[in-house]
Write a protein that holds these residues in place. Structure first.
Motif, PDB file in Angstrom:
ATOM      1  N   UNK A   1      16.524   4.574   2.070  1.00  0.00           N
ATOM      2  CA  UNK A   1      15.807   5.706   1.474  1.00  0.00           C
ATOM      3  C   UNK A   1      14.297   5.614   1.672  1.00  0.00           C
ATOM      4  N   UNK A   2      13.819   4.479   2.155  1.00  0.00           N
ATOM      5  CA  UNK A   2      12.382   4.278   2.357  1.00  0.00           C
ATOM      6  C   UNK A   2      11.900   5.105   3.537  1.00  0.00           C
ATOM      7  N   UNK A   3      10.732   5.681   3.416  1.00  0.00           N
ATOM      8  CA  UNK A   3      10.135   6.465   4.503  1.00  0.00           C
ATOM      9  C   UNK A   3       8.767   5.866   4.828  1.00  0.00           C
ATOM     10  N   UNK A   4       8.707   4.816   5.641  1.00  0.00           N
ATOM     11  CA  UNK A   4       7.406   4.248   6.022  1.00  0.00           C
ATOM     12  C   UNK A   4       6.603   5.237   6.848  1.00  0.00           C
ATOM     13  N   UNK A   5       5.299   5.039   6.955  1.00  0.00           N
ATOM     14  CA  UNK A   5       4.464   5.969   7.721  1.00  0.00           C
ATOM     15  C   UNK A   5       4.941   6.122   9.162  1.00  0.00           C
ATOM     16  N   UNK A   6       4.769   7.308   9.690  1.00  0.00           N
ATOM     17  CA  UNK A   6       5.180   7.588  11.067  1.00  0.00           C
ATOM     18  C   UNK A   6       4.441   6.662  12.029  1.00  0.00           C
TER      19      UNK A   6
ATOM     20  N   UNK B   1       2.309  -2.017   3.759  1.00  0.00           N
ATOM     21  CA  UNK B   1       3.313  -1.041   3.331  1.00  0.00           C
ATOM     22  C   UNK B   1       4.552  -1.807   2.878  1.00  0.00           C
ATOM     23  N   UNK B   2       4.624  -2.083   1.594  1.00  0.00           N
ATOM     24  CA  UNK B   2       5.703  -2.892   1.057  1.00  0.00           C
ATOM     25  C   UNK B   2       7.004  -2.089   1.013  1.00  0.00           C
ATOM     26  N   UNK B   3       8.080  -2.653   1.550  1.00  0.00           N
ATOM     27  CA  UNK B   3       9.374  -1.978   1.441  1.00  0.00           C
ATOM     28  C   UNK B   3       9.898  -2.055   0.016  1.00  0.00           C
ATOM     29  N   UNK B   4      10.929  -1.288  -0.312  1.00  0.00           N
ATOM     30  CA  UNK B   4      11.454  -1.272  -1.694  1.00  0.00           C
ATOM     31  C   UNK B   4      12.382  -2.438  -2.010  1.00  0.00           C
ATOM     32  N   UNK B   5      12.362  -3.480  -1.198  1.00  0.00           N
ATOM     33  CA  UNK B   5      13.129  -4.698  -1.473  1.00  0.00           C
ATOM     34  C   UNK B   5      12.210  -5.891  -1.249  1.00  0.00           C
ATOM     35  N   UNK B   6      12.621  -7.051  -1.755  1.00  0.00           N
ATOM     36  CA  UNK B   6      11.818  -8.253  -1.572  1.00  0.00           C
ATOM     37  C   UNK B   6      11.979  -8.776  -0.149  1.00  0.00           C
TER      38      UNK B   6
END
Length: 378
Positions: free
Chosen positions: A190-195, A134-139
């Protein structure tokens, strides 16, 4: 931050305390302290992109024994790791740069295996493992290998320069750097990783009570913050926002690398779900030399309405109180064991810490007035 007579913004401080200590994940970081050759000759290796690494590792004495143990722990999970240079060593961990094949990597090895430190190491490893799928929206650095039982983590070494070398920068960073940092942090928030992928690192009620018992928060502070927490709990349950906001949890400028390919966020051992605005509160607390950046952070924090404003204020009071406690501990330690002044240095490290502590108390007063104004609007 709060559209009332007491907004959270700081006047330009008249002093510039000096502080040291940066994050050494970046390519080109300077090794901490002198080192002697392990075998009489510097080790050299060429990483990806033709970058030459060179350095000498001191394996003599008690620290050398400790370092050999750390390298052995790395080799158990990553046999191809070739150590080249010690980047940072403290009583808690050691960072070693080396190569894995044609790539450069950084190994982080836990030295303090206390329950708290071991748990933080496991949390950081769990975060990097989660980022594989699950890649975050940043490097973020790519995970190479890890052993959560021994607190050993190996990640790729990212190119870039830290947004700041100190926890509390002595000068305000360039406006372009601040803009890049805030954009990266807001993308993370703003990222919503899986619960279930990340936990809740901060027990707000417990932290509030502990600071009150230590005398760091007054009765009025505690009562006001509890009122804001109660209101946030009610509004969160009505809106079905039980998880809160995903935050990096330690969004210091020294944990952010800036490069042409985009910002890179490091040190994810505090990542998880917080009240909204925790990362913004962390940045506000350490940007005492950048009042314009603080005003921008305040506007971002209140843009989503009163609930977001109140959450930011709770976070800000707790973050500032933590920074005050850390700084007071450092001042007391320096008073007990003053370090000799460096040649050409202006002012002592103890004086710099005392000036920083004074600024933090001023900041806490600003935040306290904003909290009381927010409570008065409820």
């Amino acid at each position: 931050m709060y559209a009332a007579p007491s907004s959270v913004s700081a006047p330009p401080p008249p002093y510039r305390p000096q502080a040291g200590g940066g994050r050494p994940y970046a390519a080109g970081a300077v090794p901490a302290g002198p080192a002697l050759p392990a075998g009489g000759r510097p080790q050299r290796a060429v990483g990806r992109g033709g970058q030459t690494l060179s350095g000498r590792i001191d394996l003599s004495g008690p620290q050398g024994t400790q370092l050999r143990t750390a390298i052995a722990a790395v080799h158990r999970v990553c046999p191809e790791f070739h150590p080249v240079q010690v980047l940072r060593r403290s009583g808690r961990s050691v960072l070693i740069v080396g190569t894995t094949g044609r790539a450069t990597a950084v190994a982080k090895c836990l030295l303090d295996h206390s329950p708290d430190r071991s748990e933080r190491a496991r949390q950081e490893i769990a975060a990097y493992r989660a980022f594989v799928r699950h890649r975050p929206p940043v490097r973020v650095p790519r995970l190479v290998a890890a052993d959560p039982d021994n607190g050993t983590l190996v990640v790729e070494r990212m190119a870039g320069r830290p947004a700041a070398l100190q926890r509390h920068p002595v000068e305000g960073p360039p406006r372009a750097d601040i803009r890049t940092v805030l954009q990266a942090v807001c993308r993370v928030n703003q990222w919503r990783p899986p619960a279930g992928l990340f936990g809740v690192p901060l027990d707000y009620a417990g932290r509030l009570n502990r600071y009150h018992e230590l005398g760091l928060l007054t009765d009025r502070d505690t009562s006001d913050l509890q009122k804001l927490l109660h209101g946030l709990a009610q509004s969160g349950s009505r809106q079905g926002q039980g998880q809160g906001q995903f935050c990096h949890g330690d969004a210091l400028l020294s944990n952010i690398l800036l490069s042409p390919a985009g910002p890179v966020l490091l040190d994810w051992d505090h990542a998880g779900w917080y009240l909204p605005g925790y990362d913004l509160a962390t940045l506000w607390a350490v940007l005492g030399e950048a009042p314009a950046a603080r005003r921008r952070i305040s506007r971002l924090a209140q843009a989503a309405g009163p609930a977001a404003r109140d959450a930011f204020l709770v976070n800000l009071m707790l973050v500032l109180t933590r920074e005050i406690r850390t700084c007071e501990t450092a001042v007391q330690r320096m008073m007990r064991d003053p370090a000799p002044a460096l040649p050409g240095a202006t002012g002592s490290p103890g004086e710099a810490q005392r000036l920083l502590l004074r600024r933090l108390h001023d900041d806490c007063g600003i935040a306290r007035r904003a909290v009381r104004a927010a409570v008065g609007t409820r």
